[in-house]
Design a protein around this motif. Sequence first.
Motif, PDB file in Angstrom:
ATOM      1  N   ALA A   1       4.520  -9.133   2.785  1.00 16.05           N
ATOM      2  CA  ALA A   1       4.626  -7.737   3.224  1.00 16.05           C
ATOM      3  C   ALA A   1       6.078  -7.360   3.494  1.00 16.05           C
ATOM      4  O   ALA A   1       6.534  -6.263   3.116  1.00 16.05           O
ATOM      5  CB  ALA A   1       3.778  -7.532   4.476  1.00 16.05           C
ATOM      6  N   PHE A   2       6.816  -8.248   4.156  1.00 13.43           N
ATOM      7  CA  PHE A   2       8.229  -7.964   4.443  1.00 13.43           C
ATOM      8  C   PHE A   2       9.018  -7.808   3.144  1.00 13.43           C
ATOM      9  O   PHE A   2       9.833  -6.894   2.987  1.00 13.43           O
ATOM     10  CB  PHE A   2       8.824  -9.097   5.279  1.00 13.43           C
ATOM     11  CG  PHE A   2      10.268  -8.901   5.628  1.00 13.43           C
ATOM     12  CD1 PHE A   2      10.655  -8.025   6.629  1.00 13.43           C
ATOM     13  CD2 PHE A   2      11.265  -9.590   4.944  1.00 13.43           C
ATOM     14  CE1 PHE A   2      11.988  -7.842   6.953  1.00 13.43           C
ATOM     15  CE2 PHE A   2      12.604  -9.421   5.251  1.00 13.43           C
ATOM     16  CZ  PHE A   2      12.965  -8.538   6.259  1.00 13.43           C
TER      17      PHE A   2
ATOM     18  N   GLY B   1      11.550  -4.475  -0.933  1.00 11.21           N
ATOM     19  CA  GLY B   1      11.543  -4.025  -2.319  1.00 11.21           C
ATOM     20  C   GLY B   1      11.437  -2.525  -2.432  1.00 11.21           C
ATOM     21  O   GLY B   1      12.125  -1.888  -3.249  1.00 11.21           O
ATOM     22  N   LEU B   2      10.574  -1.920  -1.596  1.00  9.76           N
ATOM     23  CA  LEU B   2      10.448  -0.464  -1.602  1.00  9.76           C
ATOM     24  C   LEU B   2      11.755   0.213  -1.188  1.00  9.76           C
ATOM     25  O   LEU B   2      12.194   1.193  -1.800  1.00  9.76           O
ATOM     26  CB  LEU B   2       9.331  -0.034  -0.650  1.00  9.76           C
ATOM     27  CG  LEU B   2       7.894  -0.093  -1.180  1.00  9.76           C
ATOM     28  CD1 LEU B   2       6.915   0.271  -0.079  1.00  9.76           C
ATOM     29  CD2 LEU B   2       7.721   0.856  -2.362  1.00  9.76           C
ATOM     30  N   LEU B   3      12.381  -0.300  -0.129  1.00 10.56           N
ATOM     31  CA  LEU B   3      13.624   0.302   0.351  1.00 10.56           C
ATOM     32  C   LEU B   3      14.749   0.171  -0.681  1.00 10.56           C
ATOM     33  O   LEU B   3      15.482   1.133  -0.951  1.00 10.56           O
ATOM     34  CB  LEU B   3      14.039  -0.355   1.675  1.00 10.56           C
ATOM     35  CG  LEU B   3      13.103  -0.099   2.869  1.00 10.56           C
ATOM     36  CD1 LEU B   3      13.572  -0.870   4.090  1.00 10.56           C
ATOM     37  CD2 LEU B   3      13.045   1.397   3.182  1.00 10.56           C
TER      38      LEU B   3
ATOM     39  N   ALA C   1      -5.544   3.278  -7.412  1.00 12.85           N
ATOM     40  CA  ALA C   1      -5.544   4.675  -7.849  1.00 12.85           C
ATOM     41  C   ALA C   1      -4.387   5.448  -7.213  1.00 12.85           C
ATOM     42  O   ALA C   1      -3.705   6.242  -7.885  1.00 12.85           O
ATOM     43  CB  ALA C   1      -6.881   5.324  -7.497  1.00 12.85           C
ATOM     44  N   LEU C   2      -4.165   5.221  -5.914  1.00 16.59           N
ATOM     45  CA  LEU C   2      -3.070   5.922  -5.224  1.00 16.59           C
ATOM     46  C   LEU C   2      -1.716   5.538  -5.802  1.00 16.59           C
ATOM     47  O   LEU C   2      -0.862   6.398  -6.064  1.00 16.59           O
ATOM     48  CB  LEU C   2      -3.123   5.612  -3.732  1.00 16.59           C
ATOM     49  CG  LEU C   2      -4.286   6.238  -2.939  1.00 16.59           C
ATOM     50  CD1 LEU C   2      -4.303   5.704  -1.517  1.00 16.59           C
ATOM     51  CD2 LEU C   2      -4.163   7.768  -2.926  1.00 16.59           C
ATOM     52  N   THR C   3      -1.498   4.221  -5.982  1.00 18.96           N
ATOM     53  CA  THR C   3      -0.195   3.784  -6.507  1.00 18.96           C
ATOM     54  C   THR C   3       0.000   4.232  -7.951  1.00 18.96           C
ATOM     55  O   THR C   3       1.111   4.591  -8.367  1.00 18.96           O
ATOM     56  CB  THR C   3      -0.076   2.255  -6.420  1.00 18.96           C
ATOM     57  OG1 THR C   3      -1.191   1.652  -7.087  1.00 18.96           O
ATOM     58  CG2 THR C   3      -0.038   1.790  -4.984  1.00 18.96           C
ATOM     59  N   GLY C   4      -1.086   4.214  -8.733  1.00 23.81           N
ATOM     60  CA  GLY C   4      -0.970   4.687 -10.118  1.00 23.81           C
ATOM     61  C   GLY C   4      -0.591   6.150 -10.190  1.00 23.81           C
ATOM     62  O   GLY C   4       0.260   6.552 -11.004  1.00 23.81           O
ATOM     63  N   THR C   5      -1.223   6.944  -9.331  1.00 22.48           N
ATOM     64  CA  THR C   5      -0.890   8.372  -9.288  1.00 22.48           C
ATOM     65  C   THR C   5       0.561   8.582  -8.878  1.00 22.48           C
ATOM     66  O   THR C   5       1.293   9.399  -9.465  1.00 22.48           O
ATOM     67  CB  THR C   5      -1.823   9.088  -8.294  1.00 22.48           C
ATOM     68  OG1 THR C   5      -3.179   8.882  -8.689  1.00 22.48           O
ATOM     69  CG2 THR C   5      -1.531  10.579  -8.251  1.00 22.48           C
ATOM     70  N   PHE C   6       0.987   7.824  -7.861  1.00 23.57           N
ATOM     71  CA  PHE C   6       2.372   7.947  -7.391  1.00 23.57           C
ATOM     72  C   PHE C   6       3.368   7.585  -8.491  1.00 23.57           C
ATOM     73  O   PHE C   6       4.359   8.293  -8.732  1.00 23.57           O
ATOM     74  CB  PHE C   6       2.562   7.037  -6.176  1.00 23.57           C
ATOM     75  CG  PHE C   6       3.991   6.844  -5.780  1.00 23.57           C
ATOM     76  CD1 PHE C   6       4.739   7.879  -5.253  1.00 23.57           C
ATOM     77  CD2 PHE C   6       4.609   5.611  -5.941  1.00 23.57           C
ATOM     78  CE1 PHE C   6       6.060   7.705  -4.886  1.00 23.57           C
ATOM     79  CE2 PHE C   6       5.929   5.421  -5.586  1.00 23.57           C
ATOM     80  CZ  PHE C   6       6.651   6.475  -5.063  1.00 23.57           C
ATOM     81  N   LEU C   7       3.132   6.486  -9.185  1.00 18.79           N
ATOM     82  CA  LEU C   7       4.053   6.068 -10.242  1.00 18.79           C
ATOM     83  C   LEU C   7       4.053   7.046 -11.412  1.00 18.79           C
ATOM     84  O   LEU C   7       5.091   7.270 -12.056  1.00 18.79           O
ATOM     85  CB  LEU C   7       3.673   4.670 -10.720  1.00 18.79           C
ATOM     86  CG  LEU C   7       3.902   3.541  -9.702  1.00 18.79           C
ATOM     87  CD1 LEU C   7       3.384   2.224 -10.240  1.00 18.79           C
ATOM     88  CD2 LEU C   7       5.365   3.427  -9.338  1.00 18.79           C
TER      89      LEU C   7
ATOM     90  N   LEU D   1       5.529  -0.861  -8.709  1.00 22.72           N
ATOM     91  CA  LEU D   1       4.086  -1.083  -8.788  1.00 22.72           C
ATOM     92  C   LEU D   1       3.658  -2.276  -7.950  1.00 22.72           C
ATOM     93  O   LEU D   1       2.644  -2.241  -7.253  1.00 22.72           O
ATOM     94  CB  LEU D   1       3.676  -1.288 -10.250  1.00 22.72           C
ATOM     95  CG  LEU D   1       2.191  -1.579 -10.497  1.00 22.72           C
ATOM     96  CD1 LEU D   1       1.350  -0.393 -10.061  1.00 22.72           C
ATOM     97  CD2 LEU D   1       1.939  -1.902 -11.958  1.00 22.72           C
ATOM     98  N   TRP D   2       4.446  -3.386  -8.001  1.00 24.70           N
ATOM     99  CA  TRP D   2       4.053  -4.580  -7.229  1.00 24.70           C
ATOM    100  C   TRP D   2       4.170  -4.362  -5.724  1.00 24.70           C
ATOM    101  O   TRP D   2       3.205  -4.626  -4.993  1.00 24.70           O
ATOM    102  CB  TRP D   2       4.892  -5.790  -7.662  1.00 24.70           C
ATOM    103  CG  TRP D   2       4.436  -7.042  -6.962  1.00 24.70           C
ATOM    104  CD1 TRP D   2       3.437  -7.872  -7.326  1.00 24.70           C
ATOM    105  CD2 TRP D   2       4.948  -7.559  -5.721  1.00 24.70           C
ATOM    106  NE1 TRP D   2       3.297  -8.884  -6.425  1.00 24.70           N
ATOM    107  CE2 TRP D   2       4.209  -8.729  -5.412  1.00 24.70           C
ATOM    108  CE3 TRP D   2       5.962  -7.164  -4.851  1.00 24.70           C
ATOM    109  CZ2 TRP D   2       4.451  -9.491  -4.289  1.00 24.70           C
ATOM    110  CZ3 TRP D   2       6.201  -7.917  -3.720  1.00 24.70           C
ATOM    111  CH2 TRP D   2       5.454  -9.076  -3.443  1.00 24.70           C
ATOM    112  N   PRO D   3       5.335  -3.878  -5.198  1.00 22.70           N
ATOM    113  CA  PRO D   3       5.391  -3.670  -3.747  1.00 22.70           C
ATOM    114  C   PRO D   3       4.304  -2.745  -3.225  1.00 22.70           C
ATOM    115  O   PRO D   3       3.780  -2.947  -2.133  1.00 22.70           O
ATOM    116  CB  PRO D   3       6.790  -3.069  -3.529  1.00 22.70           C
ATOM    117  CG  PRO D   3       7.574  -3.494  -4.692  1.00 22.70           C
ATOM    118  CD  PRO D   3       6.621  -3.559  -5.834  1.00 22.70           C
ATOM    119  N   LEU D   4       3.954  -1.738  -4.004  1.00 22.46           N
ATOM    120  CA  LEU D   4       2.936  -0.806  -3.538  1.00 22.46           C
ATOM    121  C   LEU D   4       1.537  -1.408  -3.629  1.00 22.46           C
ATOM    122  O   LEU D   4       0.728  -1.267  -2.704  1.00 22.46           O
ATOM    123  CB  LEU D   4       3.005   0.487  -4.361  1.00 22.46           C
ATOM    124  CG  LEU D   4       4.244   1.363  -4.112  1.00 22.46           C
ATOM    125  CD1 LEU D   4       4.314   2.492  -5.119  1.00 22.46           C
ATOM    126  CD2 LEU D   4       4.225   1.933  -2.692  1.00 22.46           C
TER     127      LEU D   4
END
Length: 552
Positions: A133-134, A139-141, A244-250, A282-285
Amino acid sequence: MKTILEEAVTGQRRSVIAASLLGAAYQAGEAAVPLIIGVVVDEAVRTGAGGRLALWIGVLAAVFLVLSLSFRLCLRFSEAASHRAAHDLRTRLATRVLAADGGVGGRLSGELAAIATGDAQRVGQVNLALPTAFAAVVGLLVGAVALLRVSLVLGLLVLVAAPVLLLATHLLGKPLERRSDAEQDRAALASGVAADLVAGLRALKGIGAEATAAHRYRRTSRSSTAAAIRAARSRAWLDGSVLALTGTFLAVVALVGGRLAAAGSITVGQLVAAVGLAQFLLWPLSVFSWVTGLLAQGRASAARIGEVLAAPPAVPPGSAPPPDPVRGRVELVDVVSGTLRGVSLTAEAGELLGVVARDPADAVSLLAVLARDVDPVAGSVTLDGVPLAGLEGAARRSAVLVAAHDADLFEGTVRENVAAGGPLVAEAMAAARIDDVARALPDGLDTAVSARGRSLSGGQRQRVALARALAAAPPVLVVHDPTTAVDAVTEVSLAAGIRRVRAGSTTIVVATSPALPAAADRVVFLADGVVVASGAHADLVADEDYRLAVLS
């Protein structure tokens, strides 16, 4: 006070911190790859200089080397932390379950085994989830900052959407946590019922209760299956929803990036970097779904483990040392416990005392207070004048050994099982007629014994268990029906062997077969929860009730 989950993490904090930092380095390296590729593309398109192109390709190779090593070491540290935490919990659970004071909430043995395996493993896996998670957050940041450098719009889009996705993942994981708790609880109960049924299979067949037992297990197993299906549905719903949420976001990131490239706001290399970063994100999310599931299961399992560890003792712990030396005088005064209704009896130091109980429940209640599985509701039990309840647990067990009628054997050889008792191995083997047992076995005393001694016959198992108890040579030995599975001739021989080996030491034999009371110095007869007679066996057989109890 720290919770079980906190203790599992803080106990492995060095490994968890190292795994988190290495995971962060791995994610930072992964985020840097599309940026470097974008730079390579821009250099190739804009200048075509071979030297600079080779330089950036070398930088890319170095980044791949660093992120590869970081990933491997991160996984090594996190897996080690996970397994060590689970091992520590299993050790604590085993210590608590085997504690002399008992009291584990009345759970079945199979249920406790399931908690010590499945639940401990799930709690340990939190140390695998936290570094992941960390690393995902880092990765997101890093991805957001990189996108900010490529495009302010894309970077802000990630920074705004990521917290929303994390909150949604947390909320979606709540049903899984509740259902994981129910799943583990039902699975542990099913394991407990199964273990008890297997252990008592012979008895069930003897009374013709196989169908009833099978129905009970079938009902428990179906309940466990239903709980597992509900938990699996929650897991599937969580995974599908997060995907579904991450796919929509990407898709939104890719659409915005494409429009910016078409408008000329970013270069071709920046577009490649933006698309690569979108794929990287995609992976971090998506990993937050997996992490949330592990944390939900870990919290539920930690609560179950905490219930076992925090279960109050069946009897308060004592702290006093035993008398020095232990002479072995045991006295019960007006003891009320179970079916006992004011029992008073004394086993003098060095005496072989026989106890005959007309009702088997009285014998069980007497053994429970002598072993201090329970404390009397009223009355007292003393050893050389010292209350048994006040003695420290290990010291009390060394001074007073209660050998149960259904004592289990350990995996190993016959010789090893007897030697596990204590120093008087040869004498104990002779007293229990282990030579007869050895002659009937393929490898004699070196014959392997399966778990609980199931590979031996009932009589063989009883004699090995008796020899183990005699080999311990405690100041006070209490044995319960040690000869019920042997013939009358062997029983007389065993009674003489017990008397010979225990000469000068206090021995209490609770039995209803005539050979053992006949070998005793004195016999106490219990009926309806009280002592109704005391004397030599030869004198007591004149009493019809006593005669029926030992000769029926």
